[in-house]
Scaffold this motif. Sequence first.
Motif, PDB file in Angstrom:
ATOM      1  N   ARG A 121     -12.333  20.020  23.282  1.00 46.20           N
ATOM      2  CA  ARG A 121     -12.391  19.066  21.988  1.00 46.20           C
ATOM      3  C   ARG A 121     -13.923  18.646  21.925  1.00 46.20           C
ATOM      4  NH1 ARG A 121      -9.367  14.779  23.694  1.00 46.20           N
ATOM      5  NH2 ARG A 121      -7.516  16.039  23.797  1.00 46.20           N
ATOM      6  N   GLU A 130       4.430  10.775  20.540  1.00 40.54           N
ATOM      7  CA  GLU A 130       3.302  11.278  19.365  1.00 40.54           C
ATOM      8  C   GLU A 130       2.222  10.492  19.680  1.00 40.54           C
ATOM      9  OE1 GLU A 130       1.499  13.728  16.612  1.00 40.54           O
ATOM     10  OE2 GLU A 130       3.010  14.107  18.137  1.00 40.54           O
ATOM     11  N   LEU A 131       2.158   8.913  19.535  1.00 40.67           N
ATOM     12  CA  LEU A 131       1.026   8.434  19.859  1.00 40.67           C
ATOM     13  C   LEU A 131       0.242   8.596  21.147  1.00 40.67           C
ATOM     14  CD1 LEU A 131       2.249   4.840  18.273  1.00 40.67           C
ATOM     15  CD2 LEU A 131       0.302   6.205  17.559  1.00 40.67           C
ATOM     16  N   HIS A 166      -2.296   2.517  23.766  1.00 40.99           N
ATOM     17  CA  HIS A 166      -2.510   2.112  22.211  1.00 40.99           C
ATOM     18  C   HIS A 166      -1.730   1.026  21.611  1.00 40.99           C
ATOM     19  CE1 HIS A 166       1.568   3.759  22.383  1.00 40.99           C
ATOM     20  NE2 HIS A 166       0.903   5.083  22.765  1.00 40.99           N
ATOM     21  N   THR A 221      -7.099   7.512  13.406  1.00 39.11           N
ATOM     22  CA  THR A 221      -7.873   8.747  13.405  1.00 39.11           C
ATOM     23  C   THR A 221      -9.169   8.778  12.349  1.00 39.11           C
ATOM     24  OG1 THR A 221      -6.354   9.998  12.069  1.00 39.11           O
ATOM     25  CG2 THR A 221      -6.132  10.064  14.366  1.00 39.11           C
ATOM     26  N   TYR A 252      -1.693   5.598  12.359  1.00 43.16           N
ATOM     27  CA  TYR A 252      -0.385   5.733  13.370  1.00 43.16           C
ATOM     28  C   TYR A 252       0.352   4.514  13.769  1.00 43.16           C
ATOM     29  CZ  TYR A 252      -1.490  10.664  13.292  1.00 43.16           C
ATOM     30  OH  TYR A 252      -1.594  12.088  13.068  1.00 43.16           O
ATOM     31  N   ALA A 300       5.472   6.985  13.663  1.00 48.21           N
ATOM     32  CA  ALA A 300       5.704   8.141  14.921  1.00 48.21           C
ATOM     33  C   ALA A 300       6.016   7.669  16.196  1.00 48.21           C
ATOM     34  CB  ALA A 300       4.250   8.754  14.951  1.00 48.21           C
ATOM     35  N   THR A 323     -13.061  14.927  15.564  1.00 47.88           N
ATOM     36  CA  THR A 323     -12.293  13.836  14.999  1.00 47.88           C
ATOM     37  C   THR A 323     -11.904  12.989  16.195  1.00 47.88           C
ATOM     38  OG1 THR A 323     -11.107  15.192  13.545  1.00 47.88           O
ATOM     39  CG2 THR A 323     -10.040  13.312  13.952  1.00 47.88           C
ATOM     40  N   ARG A 382       0.231  11.550  22.382  1.00 49.64           N
ATOM     41  CA  ARG A 382      -0.651  12.854  22.236  1.00 49.64           C
ATOM     42  C   ARG A 382      -1.784  12.553  21.577  1.00 49.64           C
ATOM     43  NH1 ARG A 382      -1.501  16.456  18.858  1.00 49.64           N
ATOM     44  NH2 ARG A 382      -0.368  15.316  17.377  1.00 49.64           N
ATOM     45  N   VAL A 383      -1.670  11.844  20.449  1.00 49.16           N
ATOM     46  CA  VAL A 383      -2.677  11.500  19.525  1.00 49.16           C
ATOM     47  C   VAL A 383      -4.002  10.911  20.256  1.00 49.16           C
ATOM     48  CG1 VAL A 383      -3.655  10.399  17.520  1.00 49.16           C
ATOM     49  CG2 VAL A 383      -1.444  11.905  17.477  1.00 49.16           C
ATOM     50  N   THR A 384      -3.675   9.940  21.202  1.00 49.85           N
ATOM     51  CA  THR A 384      -4.569   9.082  21.403  1.00 49.85           C
ATOM     52  C   THR A 384      -5.073   9.616  23.108  1.00 49.85           C
ATOM     53  OG1 THR A 384      -3.298   7.530  22.510  1.00 49.85           O
ATOM     54  CG2 THR A 384      -3.889   7.084  20.340  1.00 49.85           C
ATOM     55  N   THR A 436     -10.511   8.984  17.907  1.00 52.39           N
ATOM     56  CA  THR A 436      -9.382   8.112  17.715  1.00 52.39           C
ATOM     57  C   THR A 436      -9.642   6.755  18.136  1.00 52.39           C
ATOM     58  OG1 THR A 436      -7.926  10.199  18.087  1.00 52.39           O
ATOM     59  CG2 THR A 436      -6.969   7.957  18.490  1.00 52.39           C
TER      60      THR A 436
END
Length: 321
Positions: free
Chosen positions: A69, A133-134, A143, A149, A101, A129, A78, A136-138, A80
């Motif tokens: 990444r 999912e949060l 969080h 994002t 999110y 979400a 991108t 995974r995104v973070t 977060t």
Amino acid sequence: MAGNSRRRGAMRKPGTKKGMQVGSGGQRRRGLEGKGPTPRAEDRTGHPAARRAAAKRKETAAQSARRQRPEPGRPGATETVAGRNSVVEALRAEVPVKALYVAERIDSDDRVREVLRTAADRGLAVLEAPRSELDRVTGGAVHQGVALTLPPYDYAHPDDILTAAEEAGEVPLVVALDGVTDPRNLGAVVRSAAAFGAHGVVIPERRSAGMTAGAWKTSAGAAARVPVARATNLARQLRAYQEAGLFVIGLDGSGEVEVGEAAALGEPLCLVVGSEGAGMSRIVHQACDLVVRIPIARSVESLNAGVAAGVAMYEIARARR
């Protein structure tokens, strides 16, 4: 008794006879062969060693994904922002947002209400979400049910800064940072650049902080007005600026004169600021036309890059007035 064999249950049905049967030797022989070697503990489903091995494989995969990444602040990256306080501060600083999110069935408080109200006022995309999912995104960060994002920062080209100064009919002033790795220092320099009339900030592609959420917040919105450019090689870019008519001044504690006494402050100028610890690199130091210093008390060894750049830009702005 004759005919007794016809009585129900008097004779076994074929295939139900207990004990040895004709041709059963192969079955018995296979039964004695066993099932092969005992599997390793890591290969047994539900075994603690198997669970530890699975967790290790998952962590290795996550580390590999993090390495692939792009680093926050790099082109194409991108970023977060996770956590209620961090998200509130980012929105207050008007950091550019790609999406917000919010976890399903989140327990609302003043911070969450402010986040949702600000998102509605700014017309931001709000995605409800599940917490998985949060996560995974973070990337597994804490969080608290909310995350932002950020879109990749659109870096300018170093030549665009001179073009902007020329179009405005002003004497160019460019600030270059060498080895400044703290995003908050970068944000402070961008804020000072906006306050004292600089036309842009140049940073090297390597060994430098990028325009992360921390840099945006420290700039207090100035990052939306002052372009930040990336140079592949800072020393080479300084020489290109010299060829374009700029006078390059380096800021260092061992400078030849005090910054306010330099005679070239009214000319097209590029101010170079190094890191607080190491200062400017040798090759960048050699590329400067003049090295100046800030007079400070002997009890203070140095100033951080953000403060030093602000003081120097104030002297330049004062000389130009």
